[in-house]
Design a protein around this motif. Structure first.
Motif, PDB file in Angstrom:
ATOM      1  N   SER A 261       0.843  -1.198   0.000  1.00 51.49           N
ATOM      2  CA  SER A 261       0.000   0.000   0.000  1.00 51.49           C
ATOM      3  C   SER A 261       0.874   1.243   0.000  1.00 51.49           C
ATOM      4  O   SER A 261       1.950   1.262   0.617  1.00 51.49           O
ATOM      5  N   ASP A 262       0.407   2.294  -0.673  1.00 56.97           N
ATOM      6  CA  ASP A 262       1.130   3.565  -0.654  1.00 56.97           C
ATOM      7  C   ASP A 262       0.472   4.577   0.279  1.00 56.97           C
ATOM      8  O   ASP A 262       0.882   5.734   0.340  1.00 56.97           O
ATOM      9  N   ASP A 263      -0.570   4.144   1.002  1.00 51.86           N
ATOM     10  CA  ASP A 263      -1.300   5.007   1.944  1.00 51.86           C
ATOM     11  C   ASP A 263      -1.164   4.373   3.333  1.00 51.86           C
ATOM     12  O   ASP A 263      -1.884   3.431   3.674  1.00 51.86           O
ATOM     13  N   ILE A 264      -0.220   4.875   4.123  1.00 53.98           N
ATOM     14  CA  ILE A 264       0.168   4.248   5.372  1.00 53.98           C
ATOM     15  C   ILE A 264      -0.208   5.152   6.553  1.00 53.98           C
ATOM     16  O   ILE A 264       0.106   6.353   6.541  1.00 53.98           O
ATOM     17  N   VAL A 265      -0.853   4.586   7.553  1.00 54.16           N
ATOM     18  CA  VAL A 265      -1.161   5.312   8.789  1.00 54.16           C
ATOM     19  C   VAL A 265      -0.346   4.702   9.921  1.00 54.16           C
ATOM     20  O   VAL A 265      -0.445   3.505  10.201  1.00 54.16           O
ATOM     21  N   VAL A 266       0.455   5.542  10.560  1.00 54.61           N
ATOM     22  CA  VAL A 266       1.311   5.106  11.660  1.00 54.61           C
ATOM     23  C   VAL A 266       0.991   5.956  12.881  1.00 54.61           C
ATOM     24  O   VAL A 266       0.919   7.186  12.792  1.00 54.61           O
ATOM     25  N   GLY A 267       0.806   5.313  14.012  1.00 60.03           N
ATOM     26  CA  GLY A 267       0.577   6.051  15.243  1.00 60.03           C
ATOM     27  C   GLY A 267       1.882   6.644  15.753  1.00 60.03           C
ATOM     28  O   GLY A 267       2.926   5.994  15.746  1.00 60.03           O
ATOM     29  N   SER A 268       1.808   7.897  16.174  1.00 59.89           N
ATOM     30  CA  SER A 268       2.977   8.572  16.724  1.00 59.89           C
ATOM     31  C   SER A 268       2.626   9.060  18.129  1.00 59.89           C
ATOM     32  O   SER A 268       1.643   9.783  18.318  1.00 59.89           O
ATOM     33  N   ALA A 269       3.407   8.619  19.100  1.00 56.82           N
ATOM     34  CA  ALA A 269       3.129   8.986  20.495  1.00 56.82           C
ATOM     35  C   ALA A 269       3.716  10.358  20.799  1.00 56.82           C
ATOM     36  O   ALA A 269       4.893  10.618  20.545  1.00 56.82           O
ATOM     37  N   PHE A 270       2.884  11.230  21.345  1.00 56.20           N
ATOM     38  CA  PHE A 270       3.328  12.544  21.794  1.00 56.20           C
ATOM     39  C   PHE A 270       3.153  12.631  23.301  1.00 56.20           C
ATOM     40  O   PHE A 270       2.208  12.070  23.867  1.00 56.20           O
ATOM     41  N   ALA A 271       4.064  13.341  23.961  1.00 59.18           N
ATOM     42  CA  ALA A 271       4.008  13.454  25.421  1.00 59.18           C
ATOM     43  C   ALA A 271       2.716  14.115  25.875  1.00 59.18           C
ATOM     44  O   ALA A 271       2.230  13.846  26.975  1.00 59.18           O
ATOM     45  N   GLY A 272       2.138  14.987  25.033  1.00 58.50           N
ATOM     46  CA  GLY A 272       0.886  15.639  25.397  1.00 58.50           C
ATOM     47  C   GLY A 272       1.041  16.706  26.466  1.00 58.50           C
ATOM     48  O   GLY A 272       0.043  17.219  26.985  1.00 58.50           O
ATOM     49  N   ARG A 273       2.263  17.077  26.779  1.00 60.49           N
ATOM     50  CA  ARG A 273       2.503  18.081  27.822  1.00 60.49           C
ATOM     51  C   ARG A 273       2.838  19.392  27.138  1.00 60.49           C
ATOM     52  O   ARG A 273       4.009  19.693  26.886  1.00 60.49           O
ATOM     53  N   THR A 274       1.802  20.153  26.855  1.00 59.54           N
ATOM     54  CA  THR A 274       1.935  21.340  26.025  1.00 59.54           C
ATOM     55  C   THR A 274       1.948  22.626  26.829  1.00 59.54           C
ATOM     56  O   THR A 274       1.755  23.695  26.278  1.00 59.54           O
ATOM     57  N   SER A 275       2.162  22.535  28.137  1.00 55.26           N
ATOM     58  CA  SER A 275       2.287  23.724  28.972  1.00 55.26           C
ATOM     59  C   SER A 275       3.331  23.460  30.041  1.00 55.26           C
ATOM     60  O   SER A 275       3.675  22.310  30.343  1.00 55.26           O
ATOM     61  N   LEU A 276       3.847  24.528  30.633  1.00 57.13           N
ATOM     62  CA  LEU A 276       4.830  24.374  31.705  1.00 57.13           C
ATOM     63  C   LEU A 276       4.225  23.643  32.890  1.00 57.13           C
ATOM     64  O   LEU A 276       4.892  22.839  33.555  1.00 57.13           O
ATOM     65  N   ALA A 277       2.956  23.902  33.163  1.00 59.65           N
ATOM     66  CA  ALA A 277       2.296  23.219  34.282  1.00 59.65           C
ATOM     67  C   ALA A 277       2.231  21.717  34.034  1.00 59.65           C
ATOM     68  O   ALA A 277       2.482  20.915  34.934  1.00 59.65           O
ATOM     69  N   ALA A 278       1.906  21.334  32.804  1.00 58.84           N
ATOM     70  CA  ALA A 278       1.819  19.909  32.496  1.00 58.84           C
ATOM     71  C   ALA A 278       3.169  19.227  32.642  1.00 58.84           C
ATOM     72  O   ALA A 278       3.247  18.054  33.031  1.00 58.84           O
ATOM     73  N   GLU A 279       4.237  19.944  32.349  1.00 56.83           N
ATOM     74  CA  GLU A 279       5.572  19.356  32.463  1.00 56.83           C
ATOM     75  C   GLU A 279       5.945  19.061  33.910  1.00 56.83           C
ATOM     76  O   GLU A 279       6.888  18.309  34.158  1.00 56.83           O
TER      77      GLU A 279
END
Length: 433
Positions: A261-279
């Motif tokens: 297939s030339d149409d590939i979906v891959v999951g990419s993990a992000f930390a999800g910590r988009t603020s200083l408080a979340a960090e």
């Protein structure tokens, strides 16, 4: 999004809700346990270390959070003022951790390994609903501060640590507002029409998932040859990309060849910590963003890498969109044999090392697990370790043989090597058997 402290009842984040629902279908499952070890040099006073742990538990809501139902019958989280945090002392490594009851805090357990009344290792087991990989670094650093203060006869100032309840309220408000709805719709638009299943050849037919949504899994770890690891790092720097982008370009090229297939979906993990408080918050923030990649296996590797770079940067803009909300928006056909939208994932473990170097030295790392639960068909993580750059594969044992995954790793290494040495050539084709 910023979090605040709260006693409850408070709503759950989308990630917490997914884990809570999973628990209702399979109570007592150990599928979402996170195990880690914290090494202590040159050793610690056991009583002071236990007191320091309780100081950390008093500062972070996650150690005192339990889950249940609010008056309207919706799942909710509650933060207790105090919890008992027993820390048994043992002579050697422990047995596999027991499951947690999510309705009773704490959802974190510790065991202290002692030799001659000196603590040398702290073993941790936590439920993912209150803890993630980033949280380990926060725990290690605050524990070091608390221990050094206790040893000096005082108490560390750990005030102001945010809790998950505030983030849950902020997330719910954002998703209900115009910006959140627009972000969900935009990401759904990028994925609409993508294949619902990445149909790679399997060694055995697909079977139904376990009640907790996972499958019996296995892991394979490989160390990249030093020269290859060096070449990949330098290539990423010269191309002004990242190790994650170069690795994903090679991985997705392998998947395109393998699946046809030339149409590939891959999951990419992000930390999800988009603020200083979340960090600064101990909790569960990690989110998987599906990346849709158009892969032309006849085009130069460098052209494919450019497309991957754009997809990763675009995906980072949507890391606040909960995966479950995306599934709701797209409403793909459900199947008991595979996960919706994403069946494979790739990532690079590049979080800040979980270390503290003060009066005492602490080093935290995930506990090894070669028989991990497989949430997806196949995942590949690259991780920088003292012994070198590691390729860590997790796969469904009901689908793939160990030898198949080992061959995939060889193909991945070959694609990386060829892509770095001759980026103007197409990605490496499968080796002739």
């Amino acid at each position: 999004m910023n979090g605040t402290r709260g006693g409850g009842p408070a709503p759950l984040t989308a990630a917490q809700r997914r884990l809570w629902v999973t628990e209702q279908f399979n109570p007592g499952s150990d599928a979402y346990l996170i195990d880690a070890v914290i090494r202590i040099e040159p050793g610690a006073d056991p009583a002071l270390l236990e007191a320091a742990l309780n100081d950390v538990a008093a500062a972070h809501d996650a150690f005192r959070t339990e889950f249940g139902w609010d008056d309207d019958g919706d799942p909710a989280q509650f933060v207790r003022d105090r919890v008992g945090l027993p820390v048994p002392r043992v002579q050697g490594p422990g047995t596999p951790a027991e499951p947690f009851d999510l309705e009773r805090a704490p959802l974190v357990r510790f065991r202290m390994v002692c030799r001659d009344n000196i603590a040398t290792v702290l073993e941790l087991s936590a439920h993912h609903i209150v803890f993630d990989g980033w949280s380990l670094g926060i725990l290690v650093r605050d524990l070091g501060l608390a221990y050094d203060a206790r040893k000096a006869g005082g108490r560390a100032d750990l005030s102001g640590r945010p809790g998950m309840a505030g983030f849950a309220e902020a997330e719910a408000a954002w998703l209900a507002g115009p910006e959140g709805r627009e972000r969900v719709d935009a990401l759904a638009g990028l994925l609409r029409g993508a294949p619902g299943l990445l149909a790679v050849p399997t060694d055995r037919p697909r079977g139904a998932q376990q009640p907790d949504g996972g499958h019996a899994g296995a892991g394979l770890h490989f160390t990249l040859p030093w020269e290859l690891a060096h070449d990949v790092t330098e290539f990423a720097r010269e191309r002004r990309t990242t190790l994650n982008m170069v690795g994903l370009a090679a991985f997705s090229a392998v998947l395109a060849h393998w699946s046809g297939s030339d149409d590939i979906v891959v999951g990419s993990a992000f930390a999800g910590r988009t603020s200083l408080a979340a960090e600064r918050c101990v909790g569960c923030f990690i989110n998987v963003v599906p990346l849709r990649l158009a892969v032309d296996i006849e085009a130069p590797f460098e052209t494919h890498l450019d497309g991957v770079r754009e997809a990763v940067l675009r995906g980072a803009e949507y890391q606040d969109v909960p995966f479950d909300r995306l599934v709701e928006a797209l409403n793909p056909p459900r199947s008991l044999t595979h996960n919706p939208l994403v069946q494979v994932a790739f990532g690079v473990q590049n979080t800040e090392p979980a270390t503290y170097d003060g009066g005492i030295r602490l080093t935290g790392e995930p506990a090894p697990d070669d028989d991990a639960e497989a949430r997806l068909d196949l995942t590949l993580w690259l991780e920088e370790r003292p012994e070198g750059l590691k390729a860590i594969w997790t796969y469904r044992k009901d689908l793939f043989e160990r030898t198949t995954v080992a061959r995939l790793n060889q193909w991945f290494f070959r694609t990386l090597r060829q892509g770095c040495l001759d980026p103007s050539a197409p990605p490496a084709a499968p080796a002739r058997s």
